[in-house]
Design a protein around this motif. Sequence first.
Motif, PDB file in Angstrom:
ATOM      1  N   LEU A   1       0.527  -1.043   0.175  1.00  0.00           N
ATOM      2  CA  LEU A   1      -0.428  -0.544  -0.460  1.00  0.00           C
ATOM      3  C   LEU A   1       0.744   1.223  -0.134  1.00  0.00           C
ATOM      4  N   GLY A   2       2.354   1.120   0.267  1.00  0.00           N
ATOM      5  CA  GLY A   2       2.923   2.045  -0.391  1.00  0.00           C
ATOM      6  C   GLY A   2       3.099   3.194   1.992  1.00  0.00           C
ATOM      7  N   VAL A   3       2.702   2.213   2.650  1.00  0.00           N
ATOM      8  CA  VAL A   3       2.808   3.362   3.956  1.00  0.00           C
ATOM      9  C   VAL A   3       3.967   3.033   4.755  1.00  0.00           C
ATOM     10  N   ASN A   4       5.278   3.128   3.536  1.00  0.00           N
ATOM     11  CA  ASN A   4       6.787   3.388   4.349  1.00  0.00           C
ATOM     12  C   ASN A   4       6.828   3.407   5.561  1.00  0.00           C
ATOM     13  N   SER A   5       6.123   4.240   6.408  1.00  0.00           N
ATOM     14  CA  SER A   5       6.881   4.564   7.865  1.00  0.00           C
ATOM     15  C   SER A   5       6.203   3.530   8.484  1.00  0.00           C
ATOM     16  N   LEU A   6       5.169   2.688   8.251  1.00  0.00           N
ATOM     17  CA  LEU A   6       4.613   1.559   8.753  1.00  0.00           C
ATOM     18  C   LEU A   6       5.583   0.751   8.558  1.00  0.00           C
ATOM     19  N   VAL A   7       6.217   0.676   7.199  1.00  0.00           N
ATOM     20  CA  VAL A   7       7.198  -0.780   6.764  1.00  0.00           C
ATOM     21  C   VAL A   7       8.456  -0.496   7.952  1.00  0.00           C
ATOM     22  N   SER A   8       8.435   1.018   7.861  1.00  0.00           N
ATOM     23  CA  SER A   8       9.934   0.932   8.252  1.00  0.00           C
ATOM     24  C   SER A   8      10.235   0.162   9.967  1.00  0.00           C
ATOM     25  N   VAL A   9       8.822   0.666  10.414  1.00  0.00           N
ATOM     26  CA  VAL A   9       9.305  -0.119  12.071  1.00  0.00           C
ATOM     27  C   VAL A   9       9.019  -0.919  11.970  1.00  0.00           C
ATOM     28  N   CYS A  10       7.744  -2.218  11.156  1.00  0.00           N
ATOM     29  CA  CYS A  10       7.694  -3.373  11.453  1.00  0.00           C
ATOM     30  C   CYS A  10       9.231  -3.800  10.914  1.00  0.00           C
ATOM     31  N   HIS A  11       9.166  -3.365   9.766  1.00  0.00           N
ATOM     32  CA  HIS A  11      11.115  -4.113   9.788  1.00  0.00           C
ATOM     33  C   HIS A  11      11.747  -4.130  10.298  1.00  0.00           C
ATOM     34  N   LEU A  12      12.438  -3.323  11.530  1.00  0.00           N
ATOM     35  CA  LEU A  12      13.101  -3.828  12.158  1.00  0.00           C
ATOM     36  C   LEU A  12      12.222  -4.147  14.061  1.00  0.00           C
ATOM     37  N   ALA A  13      11.438  -4.382  13.783  1.00  0.00           N
ATOM     38  CA  ALA A  13      11.090  -5.573  14.983  1.00  0.00           C
ATOM     39  C   ALA A  13      10.877  -6.349  14.478  1.00  0.00           C
ATOM     40  N   GLU A  14      10.802  -6.872  13.318  1.00  0.00           N
ATOM     41  CA  GLU A  14      10.804  -7.740  12.335  1.00  0.00           C
ATOM     42  C   GLU A  14      12.144  -8.760  12.715  1.00  0.00           C
ATOM     43  N   ASN A  15      13.073  -7.774  12.407  1.00  0.00           N
ATOM     44  CA  ASN A  15      14.616  -7.954  12.204  1.00  0.00           C
ATOM     45  C   ASN A  15      15.227  -8.768  13.624  1.00  0.00           C
ATOM     46  N   VAL A  16      14.667  -7.617  14.868  1.00  0.00           N
ATOM     47  CA  VAL A  16      14.872  -8.044  16.217  1.00  0.00           C
ATOM     48  C   VAL A  16      14.561  -9.542  16.693  1.00  0.00           C
ATOM     49  N   PHE A  17      13.339 -10.218  16.002  1.00  0.00           N
ATOM     50  CA  PHE A  17      12.621 -11.274  16.295  1.00  0.00           C
ATOM     51  C   PHE A  17      13.408 -12.353  15.899  1.00  0.00           C
ATOM     52  N   ASP A  18      13.887 -11.657  14.728  1.00  0.00           N
ATOM     53  CA  ASP A  18      14.372 -13.366  13.445  1.00  0.00           C
ATOM     54  C   ASP A  18      15.487 -13.219  14.381  1.00  0.00           C
ATOM     55  N   ARG A  19      16.427 -12.194  14.909  1.00  0.00           N
ATOM     56  CA  ARG A  19      17.885 -12.768  16.136  1.00  0.00           C
ATOM     57  C   ARG A  19      17.209 -12.975  17.104  1.00  0.00           C
ATOM     58  N   ILE A  20      16.479 -12.696  17.739  1.00  0.00           N
ATOM     59  CA  ILE A  20      15.771 -13.317  19.104  1.00  0.00           C
ATOM     60  C   ILE A  20      15.518 -14.909  18.755  1.00  0.00           C
ATOM     61  N   ARG A  21      14.769 -15.445  17.126  1.00  0.00           N
ATOM     62  CA  ARG A  21      14.432 -16.835  17.346  1.00  0.00           C
ATOM     63  C   ARG A  21      15.295 -17.726  17.535  1.00  0.00           C
TER      64      ARG A  21
ATOM     65  N   GLN B   1      20.097 -15.436  18.859  1.00  0.00           N
ATOM     66  CA  GLN B   1      21.552 -14.215  18.678  1.00  0.00           C
ATOM     67  C   GLN B   1      20.841 -13.063  19.989  1.00  0.00           C
ATOM     68  N   LEU B   2      19.620 -13.579  20.755  1.00  0.00           N
ATOM     69  CA  LEU B   2      19.030 -12.505  21.150  1.00  0.00           C
ATOM     70  C   LEU B   2      19.017 -12.416  22.330  1.00  0.00           C
ATOM     71  N   ALA B   3      18.338 -12.322  23.079  1.00  0.00           N
ATOM     72  CA  ALA B   3      18.081 -12.644  24.438  1.00  0.00           C
ATOM     73  C   ALA B   3      16.508 -11.727  24.871  1.00  0.00           C
ATOM     74  N   TYR B   4      15.345 -12.351  25.048  1.00  0.00           N
ATOM     75  CA  TYR B   4      14.229 -10.840  25.263  1.00  0.00           C
ATOM     76  C   TYR B   4      14.136 -11.146  26.405  1.00  0.00           C
ATOM     77  N   ASP B   5      15.066  -9.715  27.135  1.00  0.00           N
ATOM     78  CA  ASP B   5      14.323  -9.633  28.191  1.00  0.00           C
ATOM     79  C   ASP B   5      13.876  -8.291  28.919  1.00  0.00           C
ATOM     80  N   ALA B   6      13.654  -7.730  29.870  1.00  0.00           N
ATOM     81  CA  ALA B   6      12.801  -6.811  30.292  1.00  0.00           C
ATOM     82  C   ALA B   6      12.615  -5.649  29.151  1.00  0.00           C
ATOM     83  N   GLN B   7      14.429  -4.920  28.959  1.00  0.00           N
ATOM     84  CA  GLN B   7      14.210  -4.108  28.036  1.00  0.00           C
ATOM     85  C   GLN B   7      14.295  -4.122  26.579  1.00  0.00           C
ATOM     86  N   VAL B   8      14.322  -5.394  26.302  1.00  0.00           N
ATOM     87  CA  VAL B   8      14.232  -5.306  24.956  1.00  0.00           C
ATOM     88  C   VAL B   8      12.446  -5.709  25.116  1.00  0.00           C
TER      89      VAL B   8
END
Length: 667
Positions: free
Chosen positions: A57-77, A80-87
């Motif tokens: 749909l071209g909602v690039n601002s939404l894509v940006s934050v979803c993409h970064l959150a997706e990357n974080v969870f890719d590392r967690i699963r 490579q990264l622990a899902y602690d309180a700060q994360v």
Amino acid sequence: MRIVDEEILQDFLVEADELLVQLDEQLISLEAAPDDGELLNAIFRGFHTIKGGAGFLGVNSLVSVCHLAENVFDRIRNQQLAYDAQVADTILKAFDVIRAMISALQQGERELQDAPSEVLKALESIYRGELVAESATDEALEDVEAETDDLIAVASPPLALPDDVDPDGDMTDEEFEALLAQRDALTQSPLAEPVVELELPDGVDPDGEITDEEFEALLAQRDEKIAAPEPTKPKSAVSTASAAKVTDVKPKPVEVPAAKPVAVKPTATTTSPAAAQPAAAPESTVRVDTKRLDEIMNLVGELVLVRNRLLTIRSHDGGVEALANAVSNLDHVTTDLQNAVMKTRMQPVKKVFGRFPRVVRDLARKLGKHIDLELRGEETDLDKNLVEALSDPLVHLVRNSVDHGIELPDERIKNGKDKTGKIILAAEQEGDHILLSILDDGKGMDPDLLRRKAVEKGLMDELAAQQLDDRQAYMLIMAAGFSTAEKVSDISGRGVGMDVVKNMITKLNGSIEIDSKYGEGTRILIRVPLTLAILPTLMVSFDGDSYAVPLTSVQEIFDYNADNVNFIDNRKMVRLRDKSVPLLFLSNWLKPDQAISDFKGYKVVIVSFGSQRVGMVVEQVNGQEEVVIKPLGVKLSNLRGYAGATITGNGNIALILDVPGVVERFQ
């Protein structure tokens, strides 16, 4: 994002809204089971699906934050990264931003600003494995919630249409492709996914329609090529955007296994919510415009009135067998139709419950408390209007349980309790009512303290306070301006809110009860009808006019006996099982100029709301009847004592009494 197919956008928003509900629960559940691979994959897919739709749909601002959150969870699963309180704090802030953007789109906004830079930087830092000072991160994220309210601004670059193209009209495939290419050229960023060429199977026309299976295969192929691009050239290549242009074929929503949130604070003994239950089966659902449902419900209401009329005719002409049979058939059909239409309006109470794991989690962290939240009966259905109306009252009651009910860990240990408190939020159906309960194992309430506070605040004198039993004393917290808090905070202590909760529940023709045990905990029980459209009532009459009393308020009926009536504080009271109940004579209200001295043959209808009980003295009781509530109109909307009007089985108009309003008029 000026040029978009509204039908596709609405489909995306419906799917995104469902995914947000699931993600909200799953993110909280993950804190109790951070190593649950199935749950991690479900969360990853949720962010990925929202990102994919937003990208198309071209909602690039939404894509940006979803993409970064997706990357974080890719590392967690990938461990490579622990899902602690700060994360978790950072991810939840990002989730709030995503939800605010979706909400803005739902409200008609089509131009969104970028996500707050603090959120994006925090996500990037976590993804890169950089150590971020917790205090600095917290301070930076403090203002994110306020910023998400101002997401409506220009973010996506405007797309220029050719001069001869009507922006409100239909466009050709070539024009649409040109806009996509223009968008891609304007939005090149390191966050954008690379455009890869995808190979179609032999025999598939790249310009024709493709099946759901072929579209899913293309998506899988795209992900593989992004991860490991192959040097070989495809036979017949199409871009992801080209494949997606076929608007008749949309990808199926990803089925995310629902994880029941049971714990707000991680504990060593907590089992994985996702592993504890199988993935939810695909739902067979149809989305219907609520305006259409309201119209159908109104028609069914009229049909119910006709049925009531025919039932009345049959009772006066029992010799006509054919008419009796026809009325019986109509009765059955109408009842079945009524139930069927009501079910289309029903929604699981999970729609309300789904927000509480996050509410409890955030508030518990703020107060330094350890709390487990258990949800029961989430699949219990009730009317859509009730789902929406109950949301705010329940939030207030749950926040009160967290703030006032559950003690701090040290205090709980000192009192011989586990340091982790427990709150149970439950729903169940009882006949034509829904019972909602909030139970906590906190410190409970001291009825003597409540009586003293009521006297101190001038709500009643000391004698009246001492005459209250414990249950009546607990209901004092529902009085306006009543509070036991020693100091005012941004959470509680101002003495406002609980009276609003009571009024809202009462307006829903419901009731609220409180039971508590000092030092052990508190239970709040809310009883509301399944639906607000059709109301079971007790029909009463006075001086030839009919009145409907909501059946939920009626406790019992007996004959008026002057020998059992006495005066207390200049008020007539009736003795009922060793307790005095005040009497309200409808004749004094409806016919104030007509003095009646002899009430022989009259009936006393005991009604209750909250902890109060009164006896309404009526001339005649005519039995039970389901009525369709009709509003009184704007000019009469503020008339106290009336909840609406209806048409009775004999064709007459009857006013529906609002019990709390009637009592208020007498006081």
